[in-house]
Design a protein around this motif. Sequence first.
Motif, short mmCIF file in Angstrom:
data_model
loop_
_atom_site.label_atom_id
_atom_site.label_comp_id
_atom_site.label_asym_id
_atom_site.label_seq_id
_atom_site.Cartn_x
_atom_site.Cartn_y
_atom_site.Cartn_z
N ALA A 66 21.00 -16.22 -14.81
CA ALA A 66 21.44 -17.54 -15.21
C ALA A 66 21.26 -18.54 -14.06
N LYS A 67 21.59 -18.12 -12.86
CA LYS A 67 21.44 -19.03 -11.71
C LYS A 67 19.98 -19.40 -11.48
N HIS A 121 22.84 -27.73 -22.64
CA HIS A 121 23.43 -26.54 -22.00
C HIS A 121 22.92 -25.28 -22.69
N ALA A 122 22.65 -24.26 -21.90
CA ALA A 122 22.25 -22.96 -22.42
C ALA A 122 23.12 -21.90 -21.77
N PHE A 123 23.36 -20.82 -22.50
CA PHE A 123 24.21 -19.75 -22.01
C PHE A 123 23.47 -18.43 -22.08
N VAL A 124 23.65 -17.60 -21.06
CA VAL A 124 23.07 -16.27 -20.99
C VAL A 124 24.21 -15.27 -21.17
N ALA A 125 24.04 -14.31 -22.07
CA ALA A 125 25.08 -13.30 -22.29
C ALA A 125 25.18 -12.40 -21.07
N GLY A 144 18.19 -23.17 -11.94
CA GLY A 144 17.43 -23.84 -10.89
C GLY A 144 16.07 -24.34 -11.33
N VAL A 145 15.52 -23.78 -12.40
CA VAL A 145 14.18 -24.17 -12.82
C VAL A 145 14.14 -24.92 -14.15
N CYS A 146 15.25 -24.97 -14.85
CA CYS A 146 15.28 -25.64 -16.16
C CYS A 146 15.82 -27.06 -16.05
N LYS A 147 15.41 -27.89 -16.99
CA LYS A 147 15.92 -29.26 -17.04
C LYS A 147 17.30 -29.33 -17.65
N ILE A 148 17.73 -28.27 -18.32
CA ILE A 148 19.07 -28.21 -18.88
C ILE A 148 19.93 -27.31 -18.01
N ARG A 149 21.23 -27.37 -18.19
CA ARG A 149 22.16 -26.52 -17.44
C ARG A 149 22.17 -25.14 -18.07
N VAL A 150 22.04 -24.11 -17.25
CA VAL A 150 22.08 -22.72 -17.71
C VAL A 150 23.16 -21.99 -16.92
N LYS A 151 24.02 -21.27 -17.65
CA LYS A 151 25.05 -20.48 -16.97
C LYS A 151 25.34 -19.22 -17.76
#
Length: 144
Positions: free
Chosen positions: A1-2, A25-29, A6-13
């Motif tokens: 997720a980190k 926003h995107a979420f990773v299980a 760092g490489v996406c235009k949206i927030r990923v966590k």
Amino acid sequence: AKRLDGVCKIRVKEAETGDQLRPGHAFVAPGGKHVIVDPEASRIELVVTPDPKEALYKPSANVLIGSVGEHLGRRALGVVLTGMGNDGMEGVRILKQKGGRALAQSDATCVVYGMPKAIVDAGLADEIVDIDDMAGAILGNLYK
């Protein structure tokens, strides 16, 4: 997720119970757990859970997509990308029964044409899309 963040235009966590779905926003299980939609929440919130414990894959695309289908129905779009096996097919079946739509990545652009193939072979894909065209297809399906 980190790394993705760092490489996406949206927030990923990494998903946590109580995270709310919202644009950009995107979420990773998290590994070894499932993510579902909280049916009791007033907004669309995620729940991280070990259940169902008997699921073959953890996290499971079937569990997530099925939950989204059950609770969001026609407001949901499932996107199945490259991957081994058929995880996601039964979840997409629920999504489709509840009025949602589904996109599958094309064989020509998959590293492993397993999960998308299962969706296509079951007749559940509304569109088969090359990976380079997927973002546009997702945006194009927002208002269908």
